[in-house]
Every structure is written in structure tokens, then in C-alpha cells.
Scaffold this active site. Sequence first.
Site, PDB file in Angstrom:
ATOM      1  N   CYS A  54       0.943  -1.291  -0.069  1.00 18.40           N
ATOM      2  CA  CYS A  54      -0.009  -0.041   0.167  1.00 18.40           C
ATOM      3  C   CYS A  54       0.819   1.152  -0.095  1.00 18.40           C
ATOM      4  O   CYS A  54       1.815   1.249   0.606  1.00 18.40           O
ATOM      5  CB  CYS A  54      -0.930   0.005   1.144  1.00 18.40           C
ATOM      6  SG  CYS A  54      -1.986   1.409   1.410  1.00 18.40           S
TER       7      CYS A  54
ATOM      8  N   CYS B  48       0.120   4.906   6.853  1.00 18.83           N
ATOM      9  CA  CYS B  48      -0.429   4.486   8.303  1.00 18.83           C
ATOM     10  C   CYS B  48       0.459   3.995   9.166  1.00 18.83           C
ATOM     11  O   CYS B  48       1.138   2.862   8.814  1.00 18.83           O
ATOM     12  CB  CYS B  48      -1.563   3.723   8.040  1.00 18.83           C
ATOM     13  SG  CYS B  48      -2.803   4.443   6.910  1.00 18.83           S
TER      14      CYS B  48
ATOM     15  N   CYS C 257       0.455   0.293  10.328  1.00 17.37           N
ATOM     16  CA  CYS C 257      -0.155  -0.789   9.345  1.00 17.37           C
ATOM     17  C   CYS C 257       1.092  -1.510   8.711  1.00 17.37           C
ATOM     18  O   CYS C 257       1.971  -1.063   8.025  1.00 17.37           O
ATOM     19  CB  CYS C 257      -1.058  -0.026   8.276  1.00 17.37           C
ATOM     20  SG  CYS C 257      -1.484  -1.467   6.957  1.00 17.37           S
TER      21      CYS C 257
ATOM     22  N   CYS D  72     -16.296  -9.620   5.079  1.00 20.40           N
ATOM     23  CA  CYS D  72     -15.990  -8.333   4.939  1.00 20.40           C
ATOM     24  C   CYS D  72     -14.715  -8.662   3.983  1.00 20.40           C
ATOM     25  O   CYS D  72     -13.805  -9.545   4.534  1.00 20.40           O
ATOM     26  CB  CYS D  72     -15.386  -7.750   6.498  1.00 20.40           C
ATOM     27  SG  CYS D  72     -16.787  -7.608   7.497  1.00 20.40           S
TER      28      CYS D  72
ATOM     29  N   CYS E 152     -19.340  -6.554   3.148  1.00 19.35           N
ATOM     30  CA  CYS E 152     -18.474  -5.270   3.610  1.00 19.35           C
ATOM     31  C   CYS E 152     -17.617  -5.318   2.954  1.00 19.35           C
ATOM     32  O   CYS E 152     -16.827  -6.179   2.697  1.00 19.35           O
ATOM     33  CB  CYS E 152     -18.270  -5.292   5.236  1.00 19.35           C
ATOM     34  SG  CYS E 152     -17.538  -3.886   5.619  1.00 19.35           S
TER      35      CYS E 152
ATOM     36  N   CYS F 127     -19.480   1.711   8.223  1.00 23.60           N
ATOM     37  CA  CYS F 127     -18.672   0.951   9.411  1.00 23.60           C
ATOM     38  C   CYS F 127     -17.489   1.799   9.585  1.00 23.60           C
ATOM     39  O   CYS F 127     -16.649   1.940   8.738  1.00 23.60           O
ATOM     40  CB  CYS F 127     -18.075  -0.444   8.890  1.00 23.60           C
ATOM     41  SG  CYS F 127     -17.112  -1.310  10.153  1.00 23.60           S
TER      42      CYS F 127
ATOM     43  N   ARG G 154     -17.908  -2.814  17.489  1.00 22.94           N
ATOM     44  CA  ARG G 154     -16.894  -4.202  17.365  1.00 22.94           C
ATOM     45  C   ARG G 154     -15.816  -4.400  18.119  1.00 22.94           C
ATOM     46  O   ARG G 154     -14.967  -3.130  18.094  1.00 22.94           O
ATOM     47  CB  ARG G 154     -16.881  -4.696  15.729  1.00 22.94           C
ATOM     48  CG  ARG G 154     -15.939  -5.667  15.504  1.00 22.94           C
ATOM     49  CD  ARG G 154     -15.726  -5.998  14.400  1.00 22.94           C
ATOM     50  NE  ARG G 154     -16.921  -6.127  13.351  1.00 22.94           N
ATOM     51  CZ  ARG G 154     -17.449  -5.479  12.193  1.00 22.94           C
ATOM     52  NH1 ARG G 154     -16.617  -4.781  11.774  1.00 22.94           N
ATOM     53  NH2 ARG G 154     -18.852  -6.007  11.846  1.00 22.94           N
TER      54      ARG G 154
HETATM   55  S1  SF4 Z   1      -4.324   1.082   6.904  1.00 19.87           S
HETATM   56 FE1  SF4 Z   1      -2.487  -0.068   5.758  1.00 19.87          FE
HETATM   57  S2  SF4 Z   1      -3.584  -0.899   3.837  1.00 19.87           S
HETATM   58 FE2  SF4 Z   1      -4.939   0.656   4.734  1.00 19.87          FE
HETATM   59  S3  SF4 Z   1      -4.500   2.655   3.779  1.00 19.87           S
HETATM   60 FE3  SF4 Z   1      -3.166   2.478   5.661  1.00 19.87          FE
HETATM   61  S4  SF4 Z   1      -1.208   1.558   4.948  1.00 19.87           S
HETATM   62 FE4  SF4 Z   1      -2.872   1.274   3.595  1.00 19.87          FE
END
Ligand code: SF4
Length: 331
Positions: free
Chosen positions: A69, A73, A76, A113, A144, A204, A276
Site C-alpha cells: 500500500c 499509516c 499498518c 468483509c 462489507c 462501518c 465491534r
Molecule cells: S491502513 Fe494499511 S492498507 Fe489501509 S491505507 Fe493505511 S497503509 Fe494502506
Amino acid sequence: MSLAPDLERKAGIAGSSPIRHDWTRAEVRALLEMPFPDLMFEAQRLHRLYFDPREVQISTLLSIKTGGCPEDCAYCPQSARYDTGVKAEKLMPLEQVLADARAAKAGGAQRFCMGAAWRSPKDRDLDKVCAMIEGVKALGMETCVTLGMLTGPQARRLKDAGLDYYNHNLDTSPEYYEKIITTRCYQDRLDTLEAVRGAGIHVCCGGIVGMGETLDDRAGMIQTLASLPEHPESVPINLLVQVEGTPVSLGQKTEPLDFIRVIAAARIAMPASVVRLSAGREDMSEETQTLCFLAGANSIFYGPKLLTTPNPARDRDMLLLDKLGMRPMSA
Ligand code: SF4
């Protein structure tokens, strides 16, 4: 949010709904700081107005496109910017997704999901995801997806394919957000939520506890969720799973009681939403999970994996529900 009249009747509160959209941050913070017995009592009282406290909604989450990705984040493992050992994969083929959905249904899941590690989906990706939604719906399950940022027309395409819920978390407070993600802003999140609502898809939306945020940030997250024009139907509250290689992996662990307080505050601020108990259950004791249920959590993810991090095995979950005299919510 105005509550469905049948729910108001069931709750015996017609004409005096406790659903509010004007929570102040100070009020939510006061909830988080309440004496624990009073907080739990109020959460239980409101939970029982809208839900059977013995029932837990069961969802299964599948990563249909893992890793690589471009977003950053800080929590993540799927971000391409961090070395976490997660390998980037292509979008899963339709048949494999449907096989997983069938297995989830056989295991008792009511909702399936599907998560893809994208900043936002390309139109050609959306065609494939729409086919997955149609296939899962045909199995008689709720659907979802979480695919990143959406435009209005993309949300309408998903709705036309039969999508029931779209997951898009606010993660934390507006102020703390830029410490956690720099590749998009809070308003981007709110815009996507508006597009999803506008398309008539259930929302959600929740957040994560344990990323180094203050009590005020926790209050700010819940206040923002509860101030949306309609409360999200589903509010996932995640306990950070610290994955080595991610920037927030070295922070202090969250005290279980502090996490339970966030669940209770979410229940009180959004009494008619399904709350949740999401990521982080793998490391929680049965007693902590039980207190989360008593605080108003009434949904779990079921299955051994949550995208890329571990989750308790199905048998362990069913045993716990049995011990507590609880049961899966019917569709
Ligand atoms: S949470 Fe992870 S998968 Fe989702 S946008 Fe952020 S970096 Fe990408």
C-alpha cells in the site's frame, strides 16, 4: 441519527431518543474518566435499550489484496514504506474469495468483509470487487468492503453491486491524525464517509486505541464519530496490534481497563450502533473480552487472521460465548 421507529418502540423510548449528535469532547472525556462501576452501568443500561446483551454479531474478514500500500499509516504492516515482512500480493481471484466466503458462512459468520490495501480503488479493480460482492450476496451473506478512499460514483457502483457496509476508519482524533498518517488528511476520510452515506451504504467506522494518543484524543475520536450526521451502524474499536517495523510498534501497551473504557464510551455515545471488539483480541484474556462485552461490545471478527495479524481461533471464540451464555446474532 433518527432511530428507526420500531427500534424506539422496542426500547420504550419513543419521543425521547437518547441518540445524540451534539456530544462535546469534554462530555466524552468525562465518560472516559467516570468511576468504572458507573461507566459500566450506564453502558449496560443503554446497550440493553437497543440490543439483546447475549447476542454478538459475527463477521469474517478476508484480505483480498494484501500489502504494497502506498499510504503511510503508522500502525499498518501493509504499508509499502515499512519493513514488516508482509509481501505485496495481487487481487485475489473471485473463486478463491467465494470459497473463503462459503467457509466463513459454514463457520457461522453472518457478514463477509473484504479488505484491499489500496489508497483508493481503480475502476478496473472496482469491476472485480463488484463481482465479489455479487457472489458473496448470492451466498446469502451480508457484505462489507474496505478499499480506501472512494468517490461518489464509485460508492454508487458498489451499492448497485449489492454492498451492505463500507469500512473506513477515522483511526484517531482530528489533531492526532497527522502524527499517524501524512499521505491523506482527516477531511479525506470524512469525504469518503459522506460518499458512502450518499450512496445509501451502511457505514462501518471506528478507530484504534494504543498508538500513543492522549485521553483527549480518544475522546476526540469518539466525539467525531458521534457527531457524524448519522452514527455509523458499525463502530469497530481496535486495540493496536504492535507489528515490528511499523512506527508505532514501540509504544507503551494499553491497559486493558483503559481499552474497556473506550468501548463503554463508544456504546454510550452511539447507543444504537453495533460496537465491534475488533483487532487486538488475540492478546486479550477471556476476562478482558468479557468486560468488553459488558461494556457494550456486540460484534467480533471471527477467524484465525485479521488481514495480516493473528485473531483467536473460531473454537476458542465459540467456547467463550458458550461459557458466557452468549450466542451469535442472527442475520
Ligand atoms: S491502513 Fe494499511 S492498507 Fe489501509 S491505507 Fe493505511 S497503509 Fe494502506
